[in-house]
Enzyme design. Sequence first.
Site, mmCIF file in Angstrom:
data_model
loop_
_atom_site.group_PDB
_atom_site.id
_atom_site.type_symbol
_atom_site.label_atom_id
_atom_site.label_comp_id
_atom_site.label_asym_id
_atom_site.label_seq_id
_atom_site.Cartn_x
_atom_site.Cartn_y
_atom_site.Cartn_z
ATOM 1 N N GLY A 154 -10.924 -9.863 0.957
ATOM 2 C CA GLY A 154 -11.128 -11.211 1.472
ATOM 3 C C GLY A 154 -9.862 -12.030 1.588
ATOM 4 O O GLY A 154 -9.893 -13.256 1.475
ATOM 5 N N GLY A 174 -12.784 -3.585 1.688
ATOM 6 C CA GLY A 174 -14.164 -3.127 1.847
ATOM 7 C C GLY A 174 -14.643 -2.287 0.681
ATOM 8 O O GLY A 174 -15.785 -2.417 0.228
ATOM 9 N N ARG A 227 0.823 -1.223 0.000
ATOM 10 C CA ARG A 227 0.000 0.000 0.000
ATOM 11 C C ARG A 227 0.852 1.267 0.000
ATOM 12 O O ARG A 227 0.424 2.304 -0.538
ATOM 13 C CB ARG A 227 -0.937 -0.004 1.210
ATOM 14 C CG ARG A 227 -2.074 -1.003 1.077
ATOM 15 C CD ARG A 227 -3.066 -0.899 2.207
ATOM 16 N NE ARG A 227 -4.246 -1.721 1.936
ATOM 17 C CZ ARG A 227 -5.324 -1.743 2.703
ATOM 18 N NH1 ARG A 227 -5.378 -0.999 3.793
ATOM 19 N NH2 ARG A 227 -6.356 -2.499 2.379
ATOM 20 N N LYS A 233 -18.441 -16.402 4.742
ATOM 21 C CA LYS A 233 -19.859 -16.168 5.013
ATOM 22 C C LYS A 233 -20.608 -15.560 3.833
ATOM 23 O O LYS A 233 -20.121 -14.635 3.181
ATOM 24 C CB LYS A 233 -20.014 -15.253 6.237
ATOM 25 C CG LYS A 233 -19.571 -15.901 7.544
ATOM 26 C CD LYS A 233 -19.852 -14.990 8.716
ATOM 27 C CE LYS A 233 -19.480 -15.656 10.041
ATOM 28 N NZ LYS A 233 -19.781 -14.793 11.197
#
Length: 394
Positions: free
Chosen positions: A350, A373, A35, A197
Amino acid sequence: MKFIDDIDIKDKKILFRFDYNVPLDKETNITDDTRIRATLPTINYALDENCRVIIASHLGRPKGKYAEKFSLAPVAKRLSRLLGKEVKMAGDCIGPGVKKMIDDLNPGDILLLENLRFHTEEETNDDKFAQELAGFADVYVDDAFGNAHRNHASNVGITKFIGKCAAGFLMKKELNYFNKALENPARPLVAIIGGSKVSGKLETLLHLVKNVNKMIIGGAMAFTFLKAQGYEVGKSLIEENLVGKAREVMETAGKLGVKFYLPVDCVVAEDMNSEAETKIVPVQEINSKWMALDIGPATITVFTEALNNAKTIVWNGPMGVFEIDAFSRGTSALAHSVGRSYALSIVGGGDTDVAIEKAGERDNMSYISTGGGAFIKLLEGKDLPAVRALKNCS
């Protein structure tokens, strides 16, 4: 929305919002500086324009209080090394001491402000806090795609109090690649969705199934879909309350002619640990005392063949518990398959980027997003608050 090369920044003081929320080990050493490296083109462009560079970021979740383990000091050290010049470190991100350091900057100087989240006002998008940040500079540039889904003072509130706003080169690259993937993709477009999930990705699935040609589901979330098809899934992780929604996604795929792929076999064990006995079984034969923790070899073959004619691939989420070697082969094999494809491959969120790094396929992906996100929100078809704020400011 304007980008940094669309506006005049020569000789200006610029406040950059970057996402330097990098992983640290127990000794606060940076373990992955991807990053930080991703922002270097934007910083160097400003330095070439003789700017005074002020950088704001967050790190971790200090919950509005100072904590040494969340200090951005290691980032200042790494950034200094990458740029080959000193990056000064402020003791805070607001206050008269910070203002004095900014006023003393010379053209070409760089100052990194301390963690924004040491103040609760950052996450509550407090106007006073945003206004003080805005007062530090002539121009505001947001290049923090990884934080663009947040409605915070440093990426949304600040745009109300500063005259010139723009996005940096990283934000431009992220949005351009996303546009290629979903707004105007080369087809067939294949979505690979994994992770644990369904609940965290339900909106993503409902949006994507209307836009893709093929959808591949892996990871623990696949077993909620298999449960919806009437299979016994043993102790595998499922969300009983979302079995109906899983069925709805599959029915929508059927109506739209979207090819929908689920595991046909899996690696099972009694417990999720590296010492557990494992075996490979068809999904029809999962024992009630066992849990599925990775996709099996037959599934890898099916998923790989589904990718053979893909022109665009979007991937979010691993195929199993890849952190444990015994359950990492499915994710690794799929990474190799995507890497060998001739498709435009865009990966994000993820832990998928970590899995791809582990598989040694980073260089074979077209683009790996820096945002988790934010990437998911775009896959859901949602606006990003920070992008919307930049458009309104411009």
